[in-house]
Design an enzyme around this catalytic site. Structure first.
Site, PDB file in Angstrom:
ATOM      1  N   ASP A   1       6.687   3.940   3.528  1.00  0.00           N
ATOM      2  CA  ASP A   1       6.882   4.963   4.563  1.00  0.00           C
ATOM      3  C   ASP A   1       8.375   4.960   4.902  1.00  0.00           C
ATOM      4  O   ASP A   1       9.171   5.504   4.149  1.00  0.00           O
ATOM      5  CB  ASP A   1       5.983   4.624   5.760  1.00  0.00           C
ATOM      6  CG  ASP A   1       6.018   5.687   6.848  1.00  0.00           C
ATOM      7  OD1 ASP A   1       6.586   6.763   6.601  1.00  0.00           O
ATOM      8  OD2 ASP A   1       5.498   5.446   7.950  1.00  0.00           O
ATOM      9  N   THR A   2       8.786   4.317   5.985  1.00  0.00           N
ATOM     10  CA  THR A   2      10.226   4.242   6.269  1.00  0.00           C
ATOM     11  C   THR A   2      10.915   3.284   5.295  1.00  0.00           C
ATOM     12  O   THR A   2      12.120   3.378   5.074  1.00  0.00           O
ATOM     13  CB  THR A   2      10.489   3.706   7.696  1.00  0.00           C
ATOM     14  OG1 THR A   2      10.006   2.359   7.768  1.00  0.00           O
ATOM     15  CG2 THR A   2       9.804   4.553   8.741  1.00  0.00           C
ATOM     16  N   GLY A   3      10.131   2.356   4.732  1.00  0.00           N
ATOM     17  CA  GLY A   3      10.697   1.380   3.808  1.00  0.00           C
ATOM     18  C   GLY A   3      11.184   0.119   4.509  1.00  0.00           C
ATOM     19  O   GLY A   3      11.643  -0.820   3.869  1.00  0.00           O
ATOM     20  N   LEU A   4      11.046   0.086   5.834  1.00  0.00           N
ATOM     21  CA  LEU A   4      11.528  -1.056   6.617  1.00  0.00           C
ATOM     22  C   LEU A   4      10.886  -2.369   6.169  1.00  0.00           C
ATOM     23  O   LEU A   4      11.564  -3.378   5.967  1.00  0.00           O
ATOM     24  CB  LEU A   4      11.241  -0.815   8.108  1.00  0.00           C
ATOM     25  CG  LEU A   4      11.726  -1.917   9.022  1.00  0.00           C
ATOM     26  CD1 LEU A   4      13.235  -1.827   9.236  1.00  0.00           C
ATOM     27  CD2 LEU A   4      11.010  -1.863  10.369  1.00  0.00           C
TER      28      LEU A   4
ATOM     29  N   ASP B   1       0.810  -1.217   0.000  1.00  0.00           N
ATOM     30  CA  ASP B   1       0.000   0.000   0.000  1.00  0.00           C
ATOM     31  C   ASP B   1       0.844   1.268   0.000  1.00  0.00           C
ATOM     32  O   ASP B   1       0.607   2.179  -0.764  1.00  0.00           O
ATOM     33  CB  ASP B   1      -0.980  -0.007   1.197  1.00  0.00           C
ATOM     34  CG  ASP B   1      -0.306  -0.284   2.537  1.00  0.00           C
ATOM     35  OD1 ASP B   1       0.925  -0.499   2.577  1.00  0.00           O
ATOM     36  OD2 ASP B   1      -1.018  -0.292   3.557  1.00  0.00           O
ATOM     37  N   ILE B   2       1.858   1.302   0.887  1.00  0.00           N
ATOM     38  CA  ILE B   2       2.567   2.572   1.060  1.00  0.00           C
ATOM     39  C   ILE B   2       4.022   2.343   1.450  1.00  0.00           C
ATOM     40  O   ILE B   2       4.334   1.418   2.203  1.00  0.00           O
ATOM     41  CB  ILE B   2       1.833   3.446   2.117  1.00  0.00           C
ATOM     42  CG1 ILE B   2       2.421   4.853   2.219  1.00  0.00           C
ATOM     43  CG2 ILE B   2       1.789   2.782   3.477  1.00  0.00           C
ATOM     44  CD1 ILE B   2       1.519   5.827   2.973  1.00  0.00           C
TER      45      ILE B   2
ATOM     46  N   ASP C   1      -5.194   1.453   6.746  1.00  0.00           N
ATOM     47  CA  ASP C   1      -5.976   1.468   7.987  1.00  0.00           C
ATOM     48  C   ASP C   1      -5.362   2.335   9.073  1.00  0.00           C
ATOM     49  O   ASP C   1      -4.182   2.682   9.032  1.00  0.00           O
ATOM     50  CB  ASP C   1      -6.070   0.046   8.544  1.00  0.00           C
ATOM     51  CG  ASP C   1      -4.747  -0.400   9.187  1.00  0.00           C
ATOM     52  OD1 ASP C   1      -3.714  -0.351   8.496  1.00  0.00           O
ATOM     53  OD2 ASP C   1      -4.757  -0.748  10.379  1.00  0.00           O
TER      54      ASP C   1
ATOM     55  N   LYS D   1       5.577   8.077   0.708  1.00  0.00           N
ATOM     56  CA  LYS D   1       5.611   9.270   1.556  1.00  0.00           C
ATOM     57  C   LYS D   1       6.905  10.030   1.380  1.00  0.00           C
ATOM     58  O   LYS D   1       7.974   9.418   1.279  1.00  0.00           O
ATOM     59  CB  LYS D   1       5.478   8.870   3.025  1.00  0.00           C
ATOM     60  CG  LYS D   1       4.070   8.850   3.516  1.00  0.00           C
ATOM     61  CD  LYS D   1       4.041   8.750   5.028  1.00  0.00           C
ATOM     62  CE  LYS D   1       2.684   8.260   5.463  1.00  0.00           C
ATOM     63  NZ  LYS D   1       2.617   8.082   6.915  1.00  0.00           N
TER      64      LYS D   1
HETATM   65  P1  IMP Z   1       7.254   1.106   6.466  1.00  0.00           P
HETATM   66  O1  IMP Z   1       7.833  -0.234   6.799  1.00  0.00           O
HETATM   67  O2  IMP Z   1       7.644   2.150   7.484  1.00  0.00           O
HETATM   68  O3  IMP Z   1       7.541   1.560   5.056  1.00  0.00           O
HETATM   69  O4  IMP Z   1       5.701   1.014   6.693  1.00  0.00           O
HETATM   70  C1  IMP Z   1       4.937   0.233   5.882  1.00  0.00           C
HETATM   71  C2  IMP Z   1       3.585  -0.062   6.481  1.00  0.00           C
HETATM   72  O5  IMP Z   1       3.187   0.866   7.483  1.00  0.00           O
HETATM   73  C3  IMP Z   1       2.563   0.084   5.382  1.00  0.00           C
HETATM   74  O6  IMP Z   1       2.436  -1.099   4.644  1.00  0.00           O
HETATM   75  C4  IMP Z   1       1.322   0.456   6.144  1.00  0.00           C
HETATM   76  O7  IMP Z   1       0.643  -0.697   6.595  1.00  0.00           O
HETATM   77  C5  IMP Z   1       1.828   1.223   7.342  1.00  0.00           C
HETATM   78  N1  IMP Z   1       1.728   2.693   7.108  1.00  0.00           N
HETATM   79  C6  IMP Z   1       2.718   3.572   6.901  1.00  0.00           C
HETATM   80  N2  IMP Z   1       2.241   4.817   6.717  1.00  0.00           N
HETATM   81  C7  IMP Z   1       0.897   4.716   6.806  1.00  0.00           C
HETATM   82  C8  IMP Z   1      -0.188   5.665   6.683  1.00  0.00           C
HETATM   83  O8  IMP Z   1      -0.018   6.877   6.460  1.00  0.00           O
HETATM   84  N3  IMP Z   1      -1.441   5.158   6.837  1.00  0.00           N
HETATM   85  C9  IMP Z   1      -1.691   3.847   7.099  1.00  0.00           C
HETATM   86  N4  IMP Z   1      -0.723   2.933   7.195  1.00  0.00           N
HETATM   87  C10 IMP Z   1       0.567   3.371   7.062  1.00  0.00           C
HETATM   88 MG    MG Z   2      -1.434  -0.954   8.332  1.00  0.00          MG
END
Ligand code: IMP
Ligand code: MG
Length: 199
Positions: free
Chosen positions: A121-124, A118-119, A178, A150
């Site tokens: 964010d940090t990419g972790l 879906d998104i 969500d 993001k």
């Molecule tokens: P990451 O590992 O930080 O890139 O985060 C990825 C996951 O965090 C995504 O697949 C989402 O489930 C959740 N996430 C990050 N940002 C958002 C947001 O703005 N709204 C809802 N879920 C988010």
């Molecule tokens: Mg989520």
């Protein structure tokens, strides 16, 4: 000319979604029409790239539920579609720094793999998954496709090959995304009010 009708304006839909959901959002960021038009473009790009090849798609649940379903039905290639349950947020609005895989990885030996999420964010989540795939599954190639990216100034090594929309660093919900497992069924992407996220 409205090519795609808006589910939100469908009275049956607004009966199903409680009114309170509208009050929880500060604005609609991306409407259904705009999402669908961008999916057409992304699907064309992906179809062109993988034409003549076998492709395995890994959809990360539950965030890519709507995005994956709408994108993949626009791709006229023989696909192998696998849903993976992965989580990193555990209900809040910021990452826990830990990625949990809820099932074993499928057999991806010698396959082209497209990961759908879906998104970014940090990419972790995506970096951890990609590393795990490369270490354990020997795929022929891996690419990542996200609906949203993001703007948080992350490292270049943590990126996606296909991106639907670049957005500001706000917490968004809807169209699969969500907050505490709510709002996933909104047909658009909206910004969650700070007061709601702070609850
Ligand atoms: P990451 O590992 O930080 O890139 O985060 C990825 C996951 O965090 C995504 O697949 C989402 O489930 C959740 N996430 C990050 N940002 C958002 C947001 O703005 N709204 C809802 N879920 C988010
Ligand atoms: Mg989520």
């Amino acid at each position: 000319m409205e090519k795609y009708f808006s589910l939100w304006s469908n009275p049956r839909f607004s009966e199903i979604i409680p009114h309170v959901m509208q009050q929880d959002l500060s604005k609609i960021l991306i409407n259904t029409t705009t999402i669908f038009a961008r999916l057409d473009e992304l699907a064309t790009e992906i179809t062109e790239f993988y034409k003549g090849q076998e492709l395995t798609v890994l959809c990360l649940m539950s965030g890519s539920l709507m995005f994956g379903a709408d994108l993949l039905r626009r791709i006229p290639l023989p696909l192998r579609i696998i849903c993976l349950s992965v989580s990193s947020y555990h209900g809040g609005t910021s990452t826990t720094g830990q990625v949990t895989f809820h099932q074993a990885l499928p057999d991806l030996d010698g396959r082209h793999v497209l990961i759908i999420d879906d998104i970014l964010d940090t990419g972790l989540t995506l970096t951890t998954l990609r590393e795990k795939l490369l270490a354990e599954c020997k795929p022929l190639s891996t690419k990542v496709c996200v609906l949203l990216r993001k703007d948080i100034g992350r490292e270049r090594s943590t990126d996606a090959e296909y991106v639907g929309f670049d957005i500001a660093n706000e917490f968004v919900v809807g169209y699969g995304l969500d907050f505490q497992e709510k709002y996933r069924n909104l047909p658009f992407i909206g910004v969650l009010r700070g007061e709601v996220a702070a609850l």
